[in-house]
Structures are given as C-alpha cells and as structure tokens.
Design a protein around this motif. Structure first.
Motif: not given
Length: 140
Positions: A99-107, A109-118
């Motif tokens: 849910g955290a990963a998807l929340s960042h994707v939908f917003a 907000d991937y972070g540096d290098g996709g960190f907020h998703v990975i």
C-alpha cells in the motif's frame, strides 16, 4: 512396550534443515529491525517521516496509526506462539508495504531512483520470505 532412549529426539532435531532455520532468522531479524525502526520513526515523527506522508496527501496523524501497527506486527512475528496472530501480522506487513509503494506511485512521488517504491516492495518481499521460511512451530 516402547522404550525411549533419547536418540529419537536428537534425530528429530538434527533432521530439521539448519540452513532454512538460519535463513528464516536472518530474514526475519532484518525485516523486524527495519519495520521497527520505521515504526519508531513514524511515532516520533523523526526525520523525513512527516514529509513522506504529507507529500502524498495523507494527514499527519496517520504516522501514529502506522507506527503503532508496525511495532505490534514486529512483536507478533518475533515472539514465540500465537500462530494465527502471526498470519495476520504477516498479512498486515504485506498490505502495509504494498500500500505504501502504490500510494507513492499514485502520488507520483517516487523518490530518488524510485526509493519510495522500491524500499517498501523490498520489505514486502522480506515479509513473504520470512512467512515462507518460518518453522513448523510458527505455523498454523
């Protein structure tokens, strides 16, 4: 009449795959340590935890809820016993992290290098690995 010499118990213990047990504890300790630090950081609103949730549109009080559930989940998967509760804790960790990963994707907000998703997906994978490797004593 059966006689017990004690060798049966020793044979039973030795027949467990030690590598699987070691892998379980390594994965589980890494998972528990990571999720516990995250939960404590959210409860204390330490570091980037405030920006991490507010930047994607969540209210700040969500950190109290997430931090509490994370710590309770970690305690549950680490302590002995309570196999049904462990199932719930593993499910909770999986849904929380995906849910955290998807929340960042939908917003967006991937972070540096996709960190907020990975990173949350990595924690979800650790949760699956810990669940799959757990010994029989920790299963339903």
């Amino acid at each position: 009449m059966s006689t017990f010499t004690g060798n049966e118990k020793i044979a039973k213990v030795e027949s467990r795959p030690i590598g699987r047990t070691v892998a379980y504890w390594i994965v589980t300790i890494v998972l528990a340590f990571s999720i516990a630090l995250s939960g404590i950081g959210q409860l204390m609103r330490y570091g980037g935890n405030v920006d991490l949730v507010t930047d994607i549109g969540f209210p700040l009080y969500i950190t109290n809820i997430l931090g509490t559930w994370k710590l309770l989940g970690v305690i549950t998967i680490v302590i002995p016993g309570f196999p049904r509760l462990k199932e719930w804790a593993y499910s909770g960790i999986f849904f929380l992290m995906t849910g955290a990963a998807l929340s960042h994707v939908f917003a967006h907000d991937y972070g540096d290098g996709g960190f907020h998703v990975i990173l949350p997906l990595f924690y979800a994978a650790l949760g699956i690995a810990s669940w799959a490797l757990r010994p029989k004593s920790r299963r339903l």
